[in-house]
Design an enzyme around this catalytic site. Structure first.
Site, PDB file in Angstrom:
ATOM      1  N   CYS A 114      48.293  15.001  14.715  1.00  0.00           N
ATOM      2  CA  CYS A 114      46.845  15.256  14.759  1.00  0.00           C
ATOM      3  C   CYS A 114      46.035  13.992  14.481  1.00  0.00           C
ATOM      4  O   CYS A 114      44.836  13.963  14.686  1.00  0.00           O
ATOM      5  CB  CYS A 114      46.463  16.361  13.780  1.00  0.00           C
ATOM      6  SG  CYS A 114      46.490  15.847  12.052  1.00  0.00           S
ATOM      7  N   HIS A 163      36.632  14.619  -1.870  1.00  0.00           N
ATOM      8  CA  HIS A 163      36.948  15.243  -0.581  1.00  0.00           C
ATOM      9  C   HIS A 163      38.235  14.618  -0.055  1.00  0.00           C
ATOM     10  O   HIS A 163      38.370  13.393  -0.008  1.00  0.00           O
ATOM     11  CB  HIS A 163      35.796  15.011   0.404  1.00  0.00           C
ATOM     12  CG  HIS A 163      36.130  15.411   1.807  1.00  0.00           C
ATOM     13  ND1 HIS A 163      36.215  16.724   2.192  1.00  0.00           N
ATOM     14  CD2 HIS A 163      36.399  14.671   2.912  1.00  0.00           C
ATOM     15  CE1 HIS A 163      36.530  16.779   3.484  1.00  0.00           C
ATOM     16  NE2 HIS A 163      36.638  15.545   3.947  1.00  0.00           N
ATOM     17  N   HIS A 188      41.029  18.793   5.264  1.00  0.00           N
ATOM     18  CA  HIS A 188      40.973  20.235   5.499  1.00  0.00           C
ATOM     19  C   HIS A 188      42.386  20.797   5.568  1.00  0.00           C
ATOM     20  O   HIS A 188      43.348  20.065   5.791  1.00  0.00           O
ATOM     21  CB  HIS A 188      40.220  20.538   6.805  1.00  0.00           C
ATOM     22  CG  HIS A 188      38.752  20.262   6.725  1.00  0.00           C
ATOM     23  ND1 HIS A 188      38.223  19.005   6.960  1.00  0.00           N
ATOM     24  CD2 HIS A 188      37.699  21.064   6.403  1.00  0.00           C
ATOM     25  CE1 HIS A 188      36.906  19.061   6.799  1.00  0.00           C
ATOM     26  NE2 HIS A 188      36.557  20.286   6.466  1.00  0.00           N
ATOM     27  N   ASP A 201      48.220  26.207  10.929  1.00  0.00           N
ATOM     28  CA  ASP A 201      49.140  25.985  12.050  1.00  0.00           C
ATOM     29  C   ASP A 201      50.236  24.988  11.664  1.00  0.00           C
ATOM     30  O   ASP A 201      50.716  24.217  12.486  1.00  0.00           O
ATOM     31  CB  ASP A 201      48.359  25.475  13.276  1.00  0.00           C
ATOM     32  CG  ASP A 201      47.572  24.197  12.976  1.00  0.00           C
ATOM     33  OD1 ASP A 201      47.723  23.640  11.857  1.00  0.00           O
ATOM     34  OD2 ASP A 201      46.813  23.747  13.841  1.00  0.00           O
ATOM     35  N   ARG A 253      48.913  23.354   7.242  1.00  0.00           N
ATOM     36  CA  ARG A 253      48.818  21.932   7.571  1.00  0.00           C
ATOM     37  C   ARG A 253      47.638  21.345   6.797  1.00  0.00           C
ATOM     38  O   ARG A 253      46.487  21.599   7.116  1.00  0.00           O
ATOM     39  CB  ARG A 253      48.608  21.732   9.075  1.00  0.00           C
ATOM     40  CG  ARG A 253      48.273  20.294   9.473  1.00  0.00           C
ATOM     41  CD  ARG A 253      48.306  20.113  10.992  1.00  0.00           C
ATOM     42  NE  ARG A 253      47.345  20.983  11.669  1.00  0.00           N
ATOM     43  CZ  ARG A 253      46.124  20.595  12.060  1.00  0.00           C
ATOM     44  NH1 ARG A 253      45.699  19.371  11.825  1.00  0.00           N
ATOM     45  NH2 ARG A 253      45.326  21.445  12.684  1.00  0.00           N
ATOM     46  N   CYS A 285      45.526  18.460   6.337  1.00  0.00           N
ATOM     47  CA  CYS A 285      45.175  17.314   7.167  1.00  0.00           C
ATOM     48  C   CYS A 285      44.302  16.392   6.305  1.00  0.00           C
ATOM     49  O   CYS A 285      43.158  16.721   6.010  1.00  0.00           O
ATOM     50  CB  CYS A 285      44.415  17.860   8.374  1.00  0.00           C
ATOM     51  SG  CYS A 285      44.006  16.640   9.588  1.00  0.00           S
TER      52      CYS A 285
END
Ligand SMILES: [Zn+2]
Length: 174
Positions: free
Chosen positions: A110, A147, A150, A154, A162, A164
């Site tokens: 990704c 932060h 996310h 999937d 996941r 990410c």
């Protein structure tokens, strides 16, 4: 008259020279700023860390501050951690909190470092994020609320998740 022209020309060259020096000076500043001393970074202190934004701005490198405190996103495929197979524990780059083990890392393709589970439940905070017309779940550091990225549903077994994560907000302790 010729003399004056020569003088003006010389001055012009001088000022151009000064301009040309500008960017390299900025780069030096940037490099030294990236090595800012963050006295709040600790891999052993577990207590929640709450600091005013002005303090974060002082102690974090600009690229870390932008992700951690302003919910930025690094360019995809820009982090060396995305494909790295190095073994160790990934910590929050802002506060040192252990977040993910390298054994929970997988290549999702990704564009960002991806993990299927955090070290412990409390390592991470989950926050509904409905910005950009999407329903997503934001993940923040459980200690300093930086932060991170996310989490999506999937991912691979055993969790199917996941995480990410922006590579900029991770430090790998080997
Ligand atoms: Zn943190």
């Amino acid at each position: 008259m010729k003399m004056i022209n020569k003088l003006i020309g010389g001055l012009l060259l001088l000022s151009l020279g000064a301009c040309a020096q500008g960017p390299s000076n900025t780069n030096i500043n940037k490099a030294s700023m990236s090595e800012k001393k963050n006295q709040y970074y600790s891999t052993t202190i577990k207590e929640k860390l709450v600091l005013p934004d002005s303090t974060w701005k002082q102690v974090l490198a600009p690229e870390v501050y932008q992700i951690a405190r302003q919910k930025g996103t690094e360019r995809p495929f820009s982090s060396a951690f995305e494909t790295s197979k190095e073994v160790g524990t990934f910590h929050c780059a802002a506060c040192g909190n252990p977040l993910f083990k390298s054994t929970a890392k997988f290549e999702s393709g990704c564009g960002w470092p991806s993990f299927f589970e955090p070290i412990t439940k409390g390592s991470i905070i989950y926050i509904p994020d409905n910005t950009l017309g999407m329903q997503r779940t934001e993940v923040e550091c459980g200690k300093c609320k930086a932060h991170l990225g996310h989490v999506f549903e999937d991912g691979p077994p055993p969790t199917g998740l996941r995480y990410c994560i922006n590579g900029v907000i991770l430090t790998l302790e080997k």
